[in-house]
Scaffold this motif. Structure first.
Motif, mmCIF file in Angstrom:
data_model
loop_
_atom_site.group_PDB
_atom_site.id
_atom_site.type_symbol
_atom_site.label_atom_id
_atom_site.label_comp_id
_atom_site.label_asym_id
_atom_site.label_seq_id
_atom_site.Cartn_x
_atom_site.Cartn_y
_atom_site.Cartn_z
ATOM 1 N N ASP A 152 0.806 -1.218 0.000
ATOM 2 C CA ASP A 152 0.000 0.000 0.000
ATOM 3 C C ASP A 152 0.840 1.269 0.000
ATOM 4 N N LEU A 153 2.000 1.216 0.651
ATOM 5 C CA LEU A 153 2.894 2.363 0.715
ATOM 6 C C LEU A 153 4.326 1.880 0.505
ATOM 7 N N VAL A 154 5.149 2.738 -0.089
ATOM 8 C CA VAL A 154 6.554 2.410 -0.282
ATOM 9 C C VAL A 154 7.395 3.593 0.185
ATOM 10 N N ASP A 155 8.463 3.288 0.902
ATOM 11 C CA ASP A 155 9.395 4.316 1.379
ATOM 12 C C ASP A 155 10.575 4.388 0.419
ATOM 13 N N ILE A 156 10.953 5.616 0.045
ATOM 14 C CA ILE A 156 12.165 5.812 -0.734
ATOM 15 C C ILE A 156 12.937 6.978 -0.131
ATOM 16 N N THR A 177 0.181 3.289 -5.498
ATOM 17 C CA THR A 177 0.861 3.093 -4.212
ATOM 18 C C THR A 177 1.294 4.437 -3.651
ATOM 19 N N VAL A 178 1.028 4.667 -2.376
ATOM 20 C CA VAL A 178 1.409 5.915 -1.713
ATOM 21 C C VAL A 178 2.914 5.923 -1.475
ATOM 22 N N VAL A 179 3.551 7.049 -1.752
ATOM 23 C CA VAL A 179 4.995 7.199 -1.605
ATOM 24 C C VAL A 179 5.327 7.974 -0.336
ATOM 25 N N VAL A 180 6.130 7.352 0.530
ATOM 26 C CA VAL A 180 6.722 8.044 1.665
ATOM 27 C C VAL A 180 8.149 8.409 1.265
ATOM 28 N N GLY A 181 8.400 9.696 1.078
ATOM 29 C CA GLY A 181 9.748 10.153 0.748
ATOM 30 C C GLY A 181 10.473 10.493 2.035
ATOM 31 N N SER A 182 11.565 9.798 2.352
ATOM 32 C CA SER A 182 12.138 9.904 3.690
ATOM 33 C C SER A 182 13.543 10.496 3.716
ATOM 34 N N PHE A 183 13.839 11.117 4.853
ATOM 35 C CA PHE A 183 15.168 11.670 5.141
ATOM 36 C C PHE A 183 15.474 11.411 6.602
ATOM 37 N N HIS A 184 16.668 10.848 6.892
ATOM 38 C CA HIS A 184 17.066 10.556 8.268
ATOM 39 C C HIS A 184 18.444 11.150 8.548
ATOM 40 N N ASP A 185 18.553 11.858 9.638
ATOM 41 C CA ASP A 185 19.839 12.358 10.114
ATOM 42 C C ASP A 185 20.101 11.681 11.454
ATOM 43 N N MET A 186 21.051 10.758 11.474
ATOM 44 C CA MET A 186 21.323 9.965 12.665
ATOM 45 C C MET A 186 22.308 10.645 13.612
ATOM 46 N N GLN A 202 10.881 17.128 -0.998
ATOM 47 C CA GLN A 202 10.322 15.785 -1.140
ATOM 48 C C GLN A 202 8.957 15.837 -1.809
ATOM 49 N N ARG A 203 8.156 16.815 -1.437
ATOM 50 C CA ARG A 203 6.837 16.974 -2.062
ATOM 51 C C ARG A 203 6.999 17.283 -3.547
ATOM 52 N N ARG A 204 7.943 18.139 -3.883
ATOM 53 C CA ARG A 204 8.149 18.474 -5.299
ATOM 54 C C ARG A 204 8.590 17.261 -6.104
ATOM 55 N N LEU A 205 9.319 16.360 -5.484
ATOM 56 C CA LEU A 205 9.749 15.142 -6.172
ATOM 57 C C LEU A 205 8.593 14.196 -6.449
ATOM 58 N N GLY A 206 7.474 14.387 -5.742
ATOM 59 C CA GLY A 206 6.314 13.529 -5.942
ATOM 60 C C GLY A 206 5.946 12.686 -4.744
ATOM 61 N N ALA A 207 6.636 12.866 -3.612
ATOM 62 C CA ALA A 207 6.291 12.113 -2.411
ATOM 63 C C ALA A 207 4.905 12.538 -1.928
ATOM 64 N N ASP A 208 4.045 11.558 -1.670
ATOM 65 C CA ASP A 208 2.716 11.845 -1.130
ATOM 66 C C ASP A 208 2.787 12.166 0.356
ATOM 67 N N VAL A 209 3.755 11.536 1.040
ATOM 68 C CA VAL A 209 3.943 11.757 2.475
ATOM 69 C C VAL A 209 5.435 11.986 2.732
#
Length: 291
Positions: A152-156, A177-186, A202-209
């Motif tokens: 249902d959703l995919v993270d990229i 499929t809903v796109v979760v566009g993610s960024f992590h700073d550890m 991320q929104r401009r790239l097409g991420a839905d979330v």
């Protein structure tokens, strides 16, 4: 979710226009992203439980435990699954083989998010951009005749190679499929301006979330993350997820609704990131802290 585009507009005409586009344009009227009747970005934040089992039996046992909680979205951490398989092709085949059984355990009302968190952003293993794209596109494309897609959703991770990110997003939107566009700073928490721009990019790239998860070094870093979340929400461009990790950031996980994050991550057993709390506890706190 069926083949319709996952982002819902304010009017039927707008919905039709969105469905016609492979990658959605930012539109201030879009407020939610919907999977299996679950609207991300409306009212109470959703609880997402990660499934981190290395073997199929362990994975399915975690899924059974997760469906007994209030969580309606389960995240399959592909980088934690079959870590004994070094060959990426063998790993991909093992993932695809386990997918039907996992989907069956979730039932029709819970959504499945698939995520390969790379080592660069806190995940369990490294992967080449090309291989990451092939794996995620293979999962997105799985569909049996007359049935809803199991994914249902995919993270990229949006820091990956632009061509890989674009291909995964395009494939996801073609398959509904809903796109979760993610960024992590550890390591740190970037400035508020940087965080807001990451979400907007991320929104401009097409991420839905769009999603950001950062590491605080002090209480003010948590405030920075929460303020960035509120600022991004003022764009009215759709749901996003904003998390401050670790013990210092725990408040961001339970105050998600107040600070405009559409979802929070919580555990059933082993977690997938620093500072995750038990799903049952998070559900209770979300209710107690409703604004």
């Amino acid at each position: 979710m069926n083949d319709e585009h996952p982002v819902h507009d304010a009017t039927p005409a707008d919905t039709a226009a969105a469905e016609a586009a492979a990658v959605p344009e930012t539109d201030a009227r879009r407020r939610t992203a919907t999977v299996r009747g679950i609207e991300l970005g409306r009212a109470r934040p959703e609880i997402i439980v990660p499934l981190v089992g290395s073997e199929t039996e362990e994975l399915l046992a975690q899924a059974d435990a997760a469906v007994s909680t209030p969580a309606r979205i389960l995240e399959w951490r592909l980088d934690r699954f079959r870590s004994d398989l070094e060959d990426i092709g063998e790993h991909r085949e093992a993932v695809l083989a386990a997918l039907p059984a996992l989907r069956a355990r979730l039932g029709p009302d819970r959504a499945l998010l698939v995520t390969f968190r790379t080592a660069a952003e806190g995940g369990a293993r490294a992967i080449a951009d090309r291989d990451l794209g092939i794996l995620l596109e293979s999962l997105i494309a799985v569909r049996r005749a007359g049935t809803q897609s199991p994914v249902d959703l995919v993270d990229i991770e949006t820091s990956r190679a632009p061509a890989t990110v674009a291909r995964v997003i395009s494939a996801a939107h073609r398959h509904g499929t809903v796109v979760v566009g993610s960024f992590h700073d550890m390591e740190t928490t970037p400035s508020e301006a940087e965080l807001v721009e990451i979400l907007r990019a991320q929104r401009r790239l097409g991420a839905d979330v769009p999603k950001i998860a950062v590491t605080p070094r002090g209480p003010r870093d948590v405030l920075t993350l929460l303020s960035a979340s509120l600022t991004a929400a003022e764009d009215l461009s759709g749901p996003h997820i904003a998390i401050s990790m670790g013990p210092l950031g725990a408040s961001s996980r339970v105050a998600a609704e107040t600070f405009a994050s559409a979802a929070t991550f919580a555990t059933v057993g082993e977690g997938s990131a620093p500072g995750q709390l038990r799903a049952q506890d998070v559900a209770g706190m979300l209710e107690l802290l409703r604004p």
